[in-house]
Each structure stands twice: as C-alpha cells, then as structure tokens.
Design an enzyme around this catalytic site. Structure first.
Site, short mmCIF file in Angstrom:
data_model
loop_
_atom_site.label_atom_id
_atom_site.label_comp_id
_atom_site.label_asym_id
_atom_site.label_seq_id
_atom_site.Cartn_x
_atom_site.Cartn_y
_atom_site.Cartn_z
N HIS A 490 0.79 -1.32 -0.17
CA HIS A 490 0.11 -0.07 -0.22
C HIS A 490 0.98 1.22 0.12
CE1 HIS A 490 -3.10 -2.61 2.36
NE2 HIS A 490 -3.15 -2.89 1.08
N PRO A 491 1.82 1.44 -0.91
CA PRO A 491 2.64 2.66 -0.84
C PRO A 491 2.06 3.92 -1.26
CG PRO A 491 3.03 1.37 -2.95
CD PRO A 491 1.78 0.51 -2.11
#
Length: 555
Positions: A490-491
């Site tokens: 989930h960057p």
C-alpha cells in the site's frame, strides 16, 4: 525550453491520462462523460480481459511474481530487515493494481482525511471526500436504501463475500471470545472492531477500475467497447517523458510497437502512473531534486526537492498456522482435487472458493488504550502466506495466516531514478522499520493477534503454529520481526500534496504540479500521509475528485 520532440505527432486530445490504474481510470472515465471533449488513457500494459484477472483467486498467480500483469518491483536492501529487499507488486494492465489486488474495499479512518485538511490540504477533509466515495460506489448490501455512508449507483461494485470461508467465521468467533467487538461495516460510522471485509466484486467476479470506469459494461467482452467515441484507451503504450512548451505541459513522448511518437494535450496532462512510476516520470522529465537530475544528465525544468520523497507503506508481519483442511487453500493432491470441484462450481454459478479474495476477515484495533483511533489492522487469510523465507507452497501445505499491519508507520523512504530511461525499474528504498516506534507497534499487534488465534474457536480446530519458538521471549520475537516483516503493498506519498508553505509538497490541493502549468498528478502518490486501510478505494476517490477539479478549471 523543451518545446518539442523529434518524434512524430501521433494524436492530439483535450486530456492525456498517463496510467490506467485505479485513479487514472476514474479521472479518465469521469472526464469522458462530457462528449464534447476527448480523453486518451495511456497504459504500458495490456488489456485486462483474462480469467486470471476476472476470477478472484487468480490473484494468487498475478501478484506473487513479475509477469505480464505485474511490474514486480523490488526495493533496495533494508538495513532494519537484515539486508532483505521488499517485493513491490504493481499492476501493469488496464485497471492497474485493482486488477491484481485483494479486492478489499476500505476507505480508511475519517480522521485520516481530517489530518490532511489540518496540514493545509483544504478541500480534503473526510466530509469533503465522502461524497466522492459515495459517487464511486455501487454497494449492493445497501441497495434501495439511503445510507449516509455508502453509494448505490456508482460504477464500482462493492459486495459482501459470496461464499465466506468457515475458518473466517471461526476467526470472528474467536475475536468475540477474546473480548473484542464485531463491526459489520468498516466504512461506516466507526472503523474499530472485527468483521468480514466487503470486496470489489460483482456476480462473483473481480470488478476492477477499468471495468468500472472504462468498459462500463456488465460483460466487458470487447477490448475497448465502452460506447464512447471520445474515450481512447491506448494499451501497450509506454510513456517516456513529458513534453513542454516553455513551462507548460503539452504532451508526452511514448513508444508503441517500438516506435517513438508524441501524443499532445490541448488542455492538461494528468500523470496517474502510481506511487513509483509517477515520480519516476516527473524525474525523467526534469521535475525533481536538481542535483539528482543533473547526476543522470537530465535537464532541470523545475527544481522540486519533494519528488520521490515521503514514501510510506504499511508494515506487516504474518503468523502462519498449518492445518490439514481442504477448506483452506494449499498446494497438495487433496487440495488440487478440491480445486477441480470448485472450478466446476464457479463455472456453473460463480460461487465457492474461487470467489475468495483470501483475506476474508480482519479487524482495526488499537495497540494501546490511549491511541485515538485504530493503529493496527489484523487480517485473517485462508491460506499460508509469507515472505520468501517461509518456504515453497508445496512444502507449506494447507493452513491459515494472521497478518498484523501497522497502519500509520513513522518510517519514510524514497524513490529515485535508476537511469533516465523510465523503462528501467526505479530505485525504491522503503526505509522500512527505520523508525523504532514501528517495531513497538507491530509487536503489540502480534500479541493481540496471537491472543485471538489462541481462543477456543480457533484453537479447537487444531493446527500447528509455525515458528512458535519465535514467540518464546522478547529477543526471539524481535528477531522474528526483523527476519519476516515486510510491506503490505500500500505505498503512498511520493508526490505529496501540500500548501505553499510546504517546501516538499509536489502538488497543491488542486493536484497541480508546482512551478509548471497544465500538469497534475492524480493517484495515491499525492497522499501526504498514509490512510488507515487499503488504498484502492481512496485511489478512485482521488480520481473522482480530480475530475471535478479539472472540469471546474476548464469552465
């Protein structure tokens, strides 16, 4: 300066959207609702019309390693993780990562967005963004109702799991036995508690961003049969660098079929390449830290030191339990026979194990009572999952896993050019667990997860906790974390949004890139801080909101 390119002009449109991921599909689809304007979506990958994408369990093949639908990046070796690299899957196909993700529909906590507004990102409080979440959403659970939290007429289908796994039910029973409350809607009035996830599926099939915003059809059988002649979807088209007339973005150089061409934009260029590729394209085009650009021979158009900075991702650890049950996924002969029966069932009525997203149930909890909002996400997975140290799928067999995720890590990484050619993977340094507090929060979550898994509802099912010796004492537990903690894919944050007073802000609250004209970034890279949840739904919200901003600017 940078007024043209030697490549021939291949087309001109009102808007160019570079990247057909969750945000890119949303902004392009909404802009194209005006039949008087033309929109081109540029995607380096191919079409999403494949059974591995439509069938929910297909993610087990598309996400685990690089391939035709997945960039499969890797980070630099991480000092806090004993020199291990982080695997970074990113979708390379229409729909982007919404075509290969776990389909979990989570928005994050209300206060996450209020924090953005408090930092100077006016117009991004929860009350500001809720209408865009609702406009995007077609939640079948609430069909026929006027729910204040959910939409029922949007293009993005959201549903309850069709065939919940019995082990997920046992996990929720164990949570109650441990004294936790249940929550049947993580996206409603309150996030905290344990419950089933809702998923971006329809009729037992994945409903990705391309299906929602580009194809706009139940079957989506045709490659680009979206019924809109003003929406042009260009697959297998790699953006190389932006084209400027003075300081105004007017197009992009692309390569298609091995031939360089220029696509031009009459109004705006919208970069939606994602958290790694959006800063990479800006850097390759001369927008970013001047010293870094010059070191690669890139002419500096705009010195923006924040491009590529502020990389954040959820820190995750997995507790695996082996259990010989074909209700759980596993690479065994018995599991294969069960899978054959499930394939027939899925073909017949789109139900059964093939509709599973693997991560069926979870929780949002607090690591300490004094924390104002949940800072941990616990995830129950109906298969054995882990990093490369865990062993082969065949050796692991059947089982389940409990993920512990730090929702608001303090660690910050960065993205840089590895070369001025964007076809080379960018340099990604997550700096995972570089902030000491992240380890402490993660350890608190491990204790909570093991307490739940140790309750009768789960313990009585049997099974063997893998690496149980790692939990014998504090030193062993910390060694386990260093050996096995990883990113949760989930960057965010590498083109962060901020006010004029924020020198590291790449875009303003209208998502316009600072110092140039006609250029916006529209994807999760604009998030100033990571939200407490999965990033797919917020990415589409960002695309929805950006479309309104862009339309307003054109009036």
């Amino acid at each position: 300066m940078r007024s043209s390119s030697s490549a021939p002009v291949a087309g001109e449109y009102d808007y160019l959207v570079i990247g057909a991921g969750s945000a890119g599909c949303a902004v392009a689809g909404r802009l194209a609702e005006n039949p008087t304007i033309s929109v081109a979506v540029i995607e380096s990958g191919g079409c999403d019309d494949h059974y591995l994408i439509w069938t929910p369990v297909g993610l087990a093949k598309t996400v685990v390693k690089p391939g035709p639908y997945n960039y499969g990046y890797y980070s630099e070796p991480q000092a806090a993780l004993g020199g291990r690299t982080n695997y970074q899957p990113r979708g390379r196909v229409l729909g982007g990562s919404s075509s290969v993700n776990g389909m979990v529909y989570i928005r994050g906590h209300h206060k996450d967005y209020d924090d953005w507004a408090a930092q100077g990102c006016h117009g991004w409080s929860f009350n500001d963004v809720l209408p865009y979440f609702r406009r995007s959403e077609n939640n079948r659970r609430f069909a026929g109702t006027d729910n204040p939290w959910h939409g029922t007429e949007g293009p993005l289908y959201v549903n309850d799991l069709r065939s919940p796994n019995p082990f997920a039910k046992s996990f929720l029973q164990a949570a109650e036995q441990a004294g936790h409350k249940l929550n049947d809607d993580f996206n409603g009035a309150e996030q905290e508690g344990f419950g089933y996830y809702q998923v971006t599926q329809h009729n037992g099939e994945r409903w990705n961003a391309a299906r929602a915003y580009l194809h706009r059809g139940e079957a989506a059988n045709g490659r680009y049969n979206n019924g809109r002649t003003n929406l042009h979807v260009l697959t297998e088209t790699q953006a190389l660098r932006l084209v400027f007339d003075g300081r105004r973005a007017v197009g992009v150089v692309v390569v298609r079929g091995g031939v360089e061409q220029v696509l031009r934009a009459r109004r705006e260029v919208i970069v939606s390449g994602g958290v790694f590729n959006s800063p990479q394209l800006l850097l390759a085009s001369g927008i970013g830290p001047a010293e870094h650009l010059r070191s690669f021979g890139v002419e500096v158009l705009q010195d923006l030191p924040g491009v590529g900075e502020n990389l954040q991702d959820h820190l995750d650890i997995v507790i695996n339990t082996q259990l010989d049950s074909t209700d759980l996924f596993g690479a065994t002969l018995r599991g294969g026979l069960r899978l054959l029966r499930e394939i027939r069932r899925y073909r017949r009525d789109r139900t059964g194990m093939l509709t599973s997203n693997f991560v069926e149930a979870g929780a949002f909890v607090k690591s300490r009572p004094e924390v104002e909002r949940p800072d941990l996400n616990l995830v129950f997975t109906v298969a054995l999952i882990g990093n490369r140290n865990m062993g082969s799928r065949r050796k692991l067999g059947h089982g389940y896993s409990g993920h512990v995720c730090v929702l608001r890590p303090e660690s910050r990484g960065f993205v840089r050019l590895r070369s001025p050619d964007v076809r080379d993977a960018p340099l990604i340094d997550t700096q995972l667990m570089s902030a000491p507090r992240d380890m402490e929060t993660l350890i608190a979550g491990i204790h909570i997860m093991r307490d739940v898994l140790g309750q009768p509802a789960m313990r009585d099912l049997g099974g063997r906790e893998m690496r149980s010796e790692s939990f014998a004492d504090e030193a062993s537990l910390r060694a386990f974390v260093r050996d096995h903690a990883d990113c949760l894919y989930h960057p965010v944050g590498t083109c962060r949004m901020g006010p004029d007073t924020d020198r590291l802000a790449v875009v303003d609250p209208e998502l316009r890139v600072r110092g140039v004209e006609g250029l916006r970034v529209v994807d999760c890279s604009i998030m100033p801080t990571l939200i407490g949840g999965n990033t797919n739904a917020p990415a589409m919200m960002i695309g929805e909101k950006a479309a309104d901003m862009i339309r307003a600017a054109a009036r």
